[in-house]
Design a protein around this motif. Structure first.
Motif, short mmCIF file in Angstrom:
data_model
loop_
_atom_site.label_atom_id
_atom_site.label_comp_id
_atom_site.label_asym_id
_atom_site.label_seq_id
_atom_site.Cartn_x
_atom_site.Cartn_y
_atom_site.Cartn_z
N GLU A 127 0.97 -1.34 0.45
CA GLU A 127 0.05 0.31 -0.01
C GLU A 127 0.86 1.34 0.10
O GLU A 127 1.32 1.40 0.57
CB GLU A 127 -0.93 0.69 1.05
N PRO A 128 0.43 2.09 -0.61
CA PRO A 128 0.94 3.70 -0.53
C PRO A 128 1.51 4.09 0.58
O PRO A 128 1.06 3.73 1.66
CB PRO A 128 -0.11 4.57 -0.91
N ILE A 129 2.36 5.11 1.11
CA ILE A 129 3.41 5.39 2.30
C ILE A 129 3.69 6.98 2.17
O ILE A 129 3.19 7.17 1.04
CB ILE A 129 4.16 4.24 3.15
N ASP A 130 3.54 7.51 3.11
CA ASP A 130 3.69 8.74 3.39
C ASP A 130 5.22 9.08 2.89
O ASP A 130 6.51 8.10 2.70
CB ASP A 130 3.75 9.08 4.46
N PRO A 131 5.36 9.86 1.49
CA PRO A 131 6.24 10.13 0.53
C PRO A 131 7.29 10.74 1.42
O PRO A 131 8.59 10.41 1.26
CB PRO A 131 5.79 11.23 0.27
N ASP A 132 7.24 11.21 2.85
CA ASP A 132 8.62 11.71 3.71
C ASP A 132 8.75 10.13 3.87
O ASP A 132 10.16 10.89 4.11
CB ASP A 132 7.95 12.59 4.82
N PRO A 178 11.12 6.92 4.28
CA PRO A 178 12.23 6.63 3.08
C PRO A 178 11.59 4.96 2.69
O PRO A 178 11.05 4.20 3.25
CB PRO A 178 13.93 6.18 4.10
N VAL A 179 11.66 4.87 1.34
CA VAL A 179 11.52 3.69 0.39
C VAL A 179 13.01 3.09 -0.10
O VAL A 179 13.64 3.35 0.17
CB VAL A 179 10.30 4.04 -0.14
N SER A 180 12.93 1.38 0.82
CA SER A 180 13.86 0.06 0.36
C SER A 180 13.77 0.50 -0.77
O SER A 180 12.72 0.62 -1.66
CB SER A 180 14.01 -0.69 1.97
N HIS A 181 15.03 -0.14 -1.62
CA HIS A 181 14.60 -0.76 -2.77
C HIS A 181 13.42 -2.02 -2.71
O HIS A 181 12.26 -2.20 -4.09
CB HIS A 181 16.03 -1.56 -3.34
N ALA A 182 13.37 -2.69 -2.09
CA ALA A 182 12.48 -3.43 -2.11
C ALA A 182 11.42 -3.49 -2.44
O ALA A 182 10.65 -3.66 -3.13
CB ALA A 182 13.23 -4.41 -1.03
N ASP A 183 10.82 -2.12 -1.58
CA ASP A 183 9.45 -1.98 -1.27
C ASP A 183 9.33 -1.38 -2.74
O ASP A 183 8.06 -1.10 -2.98
CB ASP A 183 9.62 -1.06 0.01
N TRP A 184 10.07 -0.26 -3.32
CA TRP A 184 9.98 0.09 -4.16
C TRP A 184 9.67 0.07 -5.54
O TRP A 184 8.35 -0.57 -5.85
CB TRP A 184 10.61 0.82 -4.75
N ILE A 185 10.39 -1.17 -5.22
CA ILE A 185 9.80 -2.80 -6.73
C ILE A 185 8.81 -2.76 -7.00
O ILE A 185 7.52 -3.04 -7.93
CB ILE A 185 10.84 -3.48 -6.66
N ALA A 186 8.24 -3.33 -5.02
CA ALA A 186 6.69 -3.83 -4.97
C ALA A 186 5.56 -2.74 -5.06
O ALA A 186 4.78 -3.31 -6.05
CB ALA A 186 6.75 -4.42 -3.41
N ALA A 187 6.04 -1.77 -4.88
CA ALA A 187 4.94 -0.38 -5.14
C ALA A 187 5.22 -0.18 -6.34
O ALA A 187 3.35 0.34 -6.84
CB ALA A 187 5.42 0.25 -4.17
N ILE A 188 6.04 -0.36 -7.81
CA ILE A 188 5.88 -0.22 -8.36
C ILE A 188 5.25 -0.93 -9.46
O ILE A 188 4.29 -1.31 -10.02
CB ILE A 188 7.16 0.80 -9.40
N SER A 189 5.70 -2.30 -8.87
CA SER A 189 4.77 -3.17 -9.34
C SER A 189 3.48 -3.75 -9.04
O SER A 189 2.13 -3.67 -9.86
CB SER A 189 5.41 -4.52 -9.22
N LEU A 223 -2.38 7.63 -5.98
CA LEU A 223 -1.89 7.46 -4.40
C LEU A 223 -0.43 7.07 -4.49
O LEU A 223 0.33 7.66 -3.73
CB LEU A 223 -2.76 6.22 -4.70
N TYR A 224 0.22 6.48 -5.90
CA TYR A 224 2.00 6.18 -5.50
C TYR A 224 2.36 6.32 -5.98
O TYR A 224 3.97 6.69 -5.85
CB TYR A 224 1.49 4.42 -6.01
N ALA A 225 2.16 7.82 -6.55
CA ALA A 225 3.02 8.49 -7.77
C ALA A 225 4.45 9.15 -6.53
O ALA A 225 5.17 9.50 -6.50
CB ALA A 225 2.15 9.85 -8.37
N PRO A 226 3.57 9.83 -5.74
CA PRO A 226 4.58 10.85 -4.63
C PRO A 226 5.50 9.67 -4.27
O PRO A 226 6.77 9.65 -4.06
CB PRO A 226 3.81 11.29 -3.06
N MET A 227 4.77 7.81 -3.73
CA MET A 227 6.11 7.65 -2.58
C MET A 227 7.11 6.49 -3.85
O MET A 227 8.36 6.54 -3.09
CB MET A 227 5.08 6.40 -2.37
N LEU A 228 6.60 6.50 -4.52
CA LEU A 228 7.63 6.52 -5.78
C LEU A 228 8.89 7.97 -6.98
O LEU A 228 9.39 6.76 -7.04
CB LEU A 228 6.92 5.42 -7.10
N GLY A 229 7.99 8.27 -5.98
CA GLY A 229 8.70 9.91 -7.07
C GLY A 229 8.49 9.72 -8.14
O GLY A 229 9.83 10.13 -9.05
#
Length: 496
Positions: free
Chosen positions: A220-225, A227-238, A265-271
């Motif tokens: 699920e999307p998280i607060d854009p502030d 930090p997002v790990s590489h694993a979470d970034w891949i899982a989120a964009i997927s 929803l996801y754009a801020p988290m993913l940059g």
């Protein structure tokens, strides 16, 4: 989670049934057959049996894609041109190439799959669409992990693909109980295991690496502030790619609205910039509309109708070619070269549905080729500009005349092909997307050629072997008339 499935439970029985059917029916269209060598190469190149270079070179398509990636802008810091797979492996690393290979193999196999179950076909198309979305989204932020995102996005619905492919009898029951599109809600009750857990179990069964397993998670999307790990970034964009693909596939206003909603929803988290992300998804949608076959997005009924119309058109065109060829044979003993060129040009213009057709004749005294007759709108005023010297130049027209064979250029607008197009063509015929050159050569000496092209209004075309054969037969009859006239001229000069 799948690791906690109890021995003898309904979930374990479902997995056992899937593995058994997998053994009997073969790997889901061939994907698992390719992963052994790829994963082996990712684990270490020192073992020559699993050499990544060897693995890549064993697949011409993969070789081309690896070299193209190694020479792309994102790796420009490495400087010099990469022309070997060995150098590409050093530049990209085995992990990036492994993800590229896995994604390519999955796309390749799912694209050609023709499962008996319509439901399986639908799930495979959605997986392909998710991969397209992920590639465009990752590319919009110049991510070096685009291929990993593509693979994880396609694997997000692996459980759905496995059940529809190997247990098609269960799918209608899941839809009846959970609702169409919400089959996972009924999976625990009917199969003893959720569909995402089936996908994860399959990935483990195949031996996929931990990073891909992590990327298969829904997040699920998280607060854009935060930090997002590489694993979470891949899982989120997927996750975003999978959700967008589900909505895009249906090609509805509601789906378009859902795509906008989840992207925001996801754009801020993913940059991701929201507008850039929307553009990326639109590009993926456009590609999907062309590549998919059963999605409403691809308008299959309209596509079939167009294909049938095109088939009928080609069949009618070939009848025109055959009829014109028969007339040329009847005239062969008496017609002048000019008459034969005229009927041949008219025949190919009508039979191949050319946008324009032009006959060029070689004038040996002036050492030039010049346009003499044409069909097509607004061409007659340009005939005087269609002229060039007969001394050899490194372009496609002289190449065709030298080789004495029909040349078909499918994409004349390819930037890489620009150097092979002469200036006279660029200034008079550049509207063409595709064209054909029919050289007319007598005793090794070019006498002229016929030219025909298609502009953007004509669907993409690929000439068939029967059409090439008809064109060559017409060429031979025109050349025969030229040779007969030459022989008569020689005899006349001797008599004088």
């Amino acid at each position: 989670m799948t690791e906690k499935i109890k021995a003898g439970s309904a979930g374990e029985q479902t997995l056992a049934l899937l593995w058994e059917r997998n053994r009997r029916q073969g790997d889901m269209p061939g994907f698992a057959k390719a992963i052994g060598a790829i994963l082996g190469a990712m684990r270490g190149e020192e073992d020559s049996q699993f050499s990544m270079t060897e693995t890549v070179l064993g697949d011409p398509v993969l070789t081309q894609k690896v070299l193209r990636l190694a020479n792309s802008g994102m790796y420009s810091a490495f400087g010099q041109h990469v022309s070997t797979v060995t150098k590409a492996v050093l530049v990209l690393g085995t992990e990036a190439i492994g993800h590229l290979a896995l994604g390519l193999k999955l796309i390749e196999e799912l694209s050609v799959a023709r499962p008996d179950s319509a439901h399986a076909h639908i799930e495979m198309e959605k997986a392909l669409l998710a991969g397209l979305v992920a590639r465009e989204l990752a590319g919009s932020v110049h991510s070096l992990h685009a291929e990993e995102a593509v693979v994880c996005s396609m694997l997000h619905t692996l459980g759905r693909m496995m059940v529809t492919f190997y247990m098609p009898e269960a799918w209608p029951r899941l839809q009846q109980l959970g609702g169409v599109g919400n089959e996972d809600a009924a999976a625990e009750a009917l199969l003893g295991i959720g569909l995402p857990d089936i996908g994860r179990a399959t990935a483990l069964h195949w031996g996929l690496p931990a990073n891909l397993l992590a990327g298969m998670r829904s997040i699920e999307p998280i607060d854009p502030d935060t930090p997002v790990s590489h694993a979470d970034w891949i899982a989120a964009i997927s996750t975003l790619a999978r959700r967008c693909a589900e909505s895009l596939w249906h090609d509805s206003e509601e789906g378009a609205a859902e795509v906008r909603r989840v992207t925001e929803l996801y754009a801020p988290m993913l940059g991701l910039d929201t507008e850039l992300a929307a553009g990326a998804i639109a590009r993926a949608r456009q590609t999907g509309a062309a590549d998919l076959s059963v999605a409403p997005l691809s308008k299959p009924a309209e596509r079939r109708a167009r294909e049938m119309a095109r088939t009928r058109q080609r069949a009618a065109g070939n009848r025109i070619l055959q009829s014109g060829l028969a007339e040329m044979r009847d005239m062969a003993d008496n017609a002048s070269p000019g008459q034969m060129v005229s009927i041949a040009l008219e025949t190919v213009y009508k039979g191949l549905d050319f946008s324009r057709a032009v006959a060029f004749v070689r004038n040996r005294r002036e050492n030039r080729y010049s346009a003499r007759m044409c069909f097509g709108e607004s061409l007659k005023d340009q005939l005087e500009d269609m002229s060039f010297e007969d001394s050899y130049q490194p372009n496609v027209f002289h190449a065709a005349l030298t080789s004495d064979r029909v040349i078909f250029i499918e994409n004349a607008r390819d930037p890489k092909f620009a150097a092979k197009l002469p200036q006279w063509w660029k200034s008079t015929l550049a509207e063409a997307r595709s064209f054909v050159i029919l050289p007319l050569t007598s005793h090794g000496q070019p006498a002229g050629f016929l030219y025909g092209d298609w502009d953007e209004t004509f669907p993409p075309i690929d000439l068939s072997q029967p059409e090439f054969a008809l064109l060559n037969d017409m060429r031979a009859l025109v050349v025969r008339a030229v040779e007969r006239r030459h022989q008569l001229d020689v005899e006349s000069s001797r008599a004088a």
